[in-house]
Design a protein around this motif. Structure first.
Motif, PDB file in Angstrom:
ATOM      1  N   UNK A  51       0.726  -1.241  -0.095  1.00  0.00           N
ATOM      2  CA  UNK A  51      -0.086   0.019   0.186  1.00  0.00           C
ATOM      3  C   UNK A  51       0.889   1.176   0.003  1.00  0.00           C
ATOM      4  N   UNK A  52       2.056   0.967   0.250  1.00  0.00           N
ATOM      5  CA  UNK A  52       2.805   2.264   0.290  1.00  0.00           C
ATOM      6  C   UNK A  52       3.175   2.779  -1.209  1.00  0.00           C
ATOM      7  N   UNK A  53       3.346   4.121  -1.402  1.00  0.00           N
ATOM      8  CA  UNK A  53       3.723   4.842  -2.497  1.00  0.00           C
ATOM      9  C   UNK A  53       4.987   4.483  -2.867  1.00  0.00           C
ATOM     10  N   UNK A  54       5.427   4.718  -4.363  1.00  0.00           N
ATOM     11  CA  UNK A  54       6.708   4.337  -4.707  1.00  0.00           C
ATOM     12  C   UNK A  54       7.924   5.182  -3.820  1.00  0.00           C
ATOM     13  N   UNK A  55       7.402   6.577  -3.723  1.00  0.00           N
ATOM     14  CA  UNK A  55       8.253   7.359  -2.778  1.00  0.00           C
ATOM     15  C   UNK A  55       8.614   6.764  -1.582  1.00  0.00           C
ATOM     16  N   UNK A  56       7.576   6.276  -1.052  1.00  0.00           N
ATOM     17  CA  UNK A  56       7.684   5.747   0.491  1.00  0.00           C
ATOM     18  C   UNK A  56       8.755   4.390   0.401  1.00  0.00           C
ATOM     19  N   UNK A  57       8.452   3.667  -0.659  1.00  0.00           N
ATOM     20  CA  UNK A  57       9.134   2.483  -0.874  1.00  0.00           C
ATOM     21  C   UNK A  57      10.681   2.647  -0.980  1.00  0.00           C
ATOM     22  N   UNK A  58      10.969   3.564  -1.771  1.00  0.00           N
ATOM     23  CA  UNK A  58      12.147   4.230  -1.972  1.00  0.00           C
ATOM     24  C   UNK A  58      12.857   5.008  -0.718  1.00  0.00           C
ATOM     25  N   UNK A  59      12.120   5.587   0.054  1.00  0.00           N
ATOM     26  CA  UNK A  59      12.828   6.347   1.064  1.00  0.00           C
ATOM     27  C   UNK A  59      13.191   5.244   2.080  1.00  0.00           C
TER      28      UNK A  59
END
Length: 106
Positions: free
Chosen positions: A94-102
């Motif tokens: 459910x995480x955004x791509x940005x959150x996954x990257x961070x």
């Protein structure tokens, strides 16, 4: 309340949600995918549906009231209510791509 005004208010709500963080994962609750819905009625009452990373989350008692208060303090909001749900259960998907990257979960 006009549709354009609701959209503008929803954008402000999202901006506020990005200032709320889960202590276990160093990313805001919106990008984590913990917010399932933001409903704004014609009187500018905001109902937010969210979850937590787990039922045993250490901020289960404090994070929802924090979110509710921050939304209530947005100019133009009449009232704020946060509903915590466990259905569907939160997952890393459910995480955004940005959150996954961070967080290095990509």
């Amino acid at each position: 309340m006009e549709i354009a005004a609701k959209i503008a208010l929803e954008i402000k709500v999202i901006e506020v949600l990005t200032t709320c963080f889960d202590p276990e994962i160093p990313t805001n609750i919106y990008d984590l995918g913990l917010v399932y819905g933001i409903n704004i009625d014609d009187e500018a009452n905001v109902h937010t549906i969210m979850t937590l990373t787990s039922p045993s989350c250490p901020v289960a008692g404090t994070l929802p009231p924090e979110v509710e208060e921050k939304i209530r303090n947005i100019p133009g909001v009449s009232s704020s209510n946060v509903e915590v749900t466990w259905d569907p259960a939160w997952s890393k998907d459910m995480m955004s791509e940005t959150a996954k990257f961070e967080t290095g979960m990509m």
